[in-house]
Design an enzyme around this catalytic site. Sequence first.
Site, PDB file in Angstrom:
ATOM      1  CB  THR A   1     -89.879 102.958 -14.881  1.00  0.00           C
ATOM      2  OG1 THR A   1     -90.173 103.414 -16.068  1.00  0.00           O
ATOM      3  CG2 THR A   1     -91.222 102.789 -14.011  1.00  0.00           C
TER       4      THR A   1
ATOM      5  N   GLY B   1     -76.959 101.962  -2.589  1.00  0.00           N
ATOM      6  CA  GLY B   1     -75.649 102.796  -2.131  1.00  0.00           C
ATOM      7  C   GLY B   1     -74.764 103.124  -3.019  1.00  0.00           C
TER       8      GLY B   1
ATOM      9  CB  ALA C   1     -83.772  99.602   1.488  1.00  0.00           C
ATOM     10  CG  HIS C   2     -79.028  95.743   1.105  1.00  0.00           C
ATOM     11  ND1 HIS C   2     -77.982  94.894   1.296  1.00  0.00           N
ATOM     12  CD2 HIS C   2     -78.591  96.731   0.096  1.00  0.00           C
ATOM     13  CE1 HIS C   2     -76.915  95.479   0.495  1.00  0.00           C
ATOM     14  NE2 HIS C   2     -77.052  96.467  -0.037  1.00  0.00           N
TER      15      HIS C   2
ATOM     16  CD  GLN D   1     -72.399  98.925   6.983  1.00  0.00           C
ATOM     17  OE1 GLN D   1     -73.099  98.184   7.712  1.00  0.00           O
ATOM     18  NE2 GLN D   1     -72.244  97.921   5.633  1.00  0.00           N
TER      19      GLN D   1
ATOM     20  CG  ASN E   1     -67.737  98.452   4.444  1.00  0.00           C
ATOM     21  OD1 ASN E   1     -67.031  99.460   4.405  1.00  0.00           O
ATOM     22  ND2 ASN E   1     -67.655  97.318   3.638  1.00  0.00           N
TER      23      ASN E   1
ATOM     24  CB  CYS F   1     -68.879  94.604  -1.044  1.00  0.00           C
ATOM     25  SG  CYS F   1     -69.818  95.501   0.355  1.00  0.00           S
TER      26      CYS F   1
HETATM   27  C1  LIG Z   1     -70.130 101.503   3.545  1.00  0.00           C
HETATM   28  C2  LIG Z   1     -71.085 100.902   2.210  1.00  0.00           C
HETATM   29  N1  LIG Z   1     -71.045 101.731   1.345  1.00  0.00           N
HETATM   30  C3  LIG Z   1     -71.733 101.294   0.083  1.00  0.00           C
HETATM   31  C4  LIG Z   1     -72.209 100.019  -0.063  1.00  0.00           C
HETATM   32  C5  LIG Z   1     -72.835  99.914  -1.417  1.00  0.00           C
HETATM   33  O1  LIG Z   1     -74.272  99.717  -1.109  1.00  0.00           O
HETATM   34  P1  LIG Z   1     -75.367  98.784  -2.293  1.00  0.00           P
HETATM   35  O2  LIG Z   1     -74.993  97.147  -1.980  1.00  0.00           O
HETATM   36  O3  LIG Z   1     -76.438  99.216  -1.999  1.00  0.00           O
HETATM   37  O4  LIG Z   1     -74.860  99.322  -3.501  1.00  0.00           O
HETATM   38  C6  LIG Z   1     -72.053  99.302   1.003  1.00  0.00           C
HETATM   39  C7  LIG Z   1     -72.513  97.692   0.925  1.00  0.00           C
HETATM   40  O5  LIG Z   1     -71.960  96.881   0.975  1.00  0.00           O
HETATM   41  C8  LIG Z   1     -71.464  99.667   2.228  1.00  0.00           C
HETATM   42  O6  LIG Z   1     -71.240  98.733   3.217  1.00  0.00           O
END
Ligand SMILES: Cc1ncc(COP(=O)(O)O)c(C=O)c1O
Length: 378
Positions: free
Chosen positions: A236, A70, A199-200, A178, A150, A327
């Site tokens: 890659t 993301g 994806a996670h 989200q 989030n 995060c």
């Molecule tokens: C709203 C939002 N944007 C972006 C991200 C970042 O995604 P990634 O962890 O795949 O870089 C997150 C992840 O916590 C998120 O909740």
Amino acid sequence: MKVYFDNAATTPVIPEVIEAMIPVLQHQFGNPSSIHAYGRETRAAIEGARKKVASLLKAAPAEIFFTSGGTEADNMAIRCSVHDLGIRHIITSPAEHHAVLHTAEDMMHRGEIKLSLVNVDNQGHIDLKHLEELLKENDRSLVSLMHANNEIGTMISLTEVGELCRKYDALFHSDTVQTLGHFPHDLSTLKVDFITGAAHKFHGPKGVGFLYINHRVKIKPLITGGAQERNMRGGTENVYGIVGLAKALEISYERMDADIKNVTTLKQYMIDQLRAEIPGVEFNGDVEEGKSLYTVLNVSFPPTENAEMLLFNLDIAGIACSAGSACSSGTNVGSHVLGAINAPADRPAIRFSFSRYNTRKEVDYCISKVKELFLVKV
Ligand SMILES: Cc1ncc(COP(=O)(O)O)c(C=O)c1O
């Protein structure tokens, strides 16, 4: 008992996804850029995944670009809009994820853009009138507003904001990290230029995501190098990650109606139980069905002497949840989202976030532990 209530931070990878990835890890090792049979096989796996993602989102395969997640997809949308599309003004909100907020701030500090923050109310809703004023006052803006927050779950209407952006000839990027895989997105009708996925967040692997770029928008790569991703992202490809992402999204769509129904009911059950058992409990963000991400519940607990111990004690009891956004966990700074909605600083806030694998029994266990902690005055 062990309870995982931190699905907004990340979700467990499900067996079907692992099964789809194993053959790629074991046998399909060719470099997708190689023209021999080994390479052609992995190239076909990537293109199959792209087609699957595109068809689920009602987009064209040529509009889907795989990334490392993301954060990279958000960076690509924002930085390339400025570098390649003549954007000099970005409108975002103070409650955005740092992948957006820090990117926009960085571009402002470098003198590349003017930055405007749209007002949000105390539930995290965007002030649409203010957004329209900002669009009126500034030529050719990029609007970057997340679909669902989030930390507190408050949502925007992509349709409404998309229409507004078109009216003022602005570009529209939405961080849908989200909501991807949790709500249906029909990109054939939505007026968005960029959306992002990871994806996670929907039971796929970590380190892989994508950026949707509407065909009317032409940007250059953020990561330069080889000709991968049709010259749009050097490096890659993460082939097994991409295959896992597509499988996880496919399963999310198959189960979406049931998941929305069941997880929404579970969240409401937790709200009702908390209200019944913890006097003075409140909620951060909008908890009303339809205006709120059904997987996220941000609870504002009554002031207590030992607020920091709450999360720690829940962890000891086997319950994984998070204070604000995971995060930036470990940095121990207050949540910028809770700051943006003026949440009272003396009330500890905890984000519980759910998936299809959570149960009422887990909620009951969690409530009993929270109750114990409050009874002994934490
Ligand atoms: C709203 C939002 N944007 C972006 C991200 C970042 O995604 P990634 O962890 O795949 O870089 C997150 C992840 O916590 C998120 O909740």
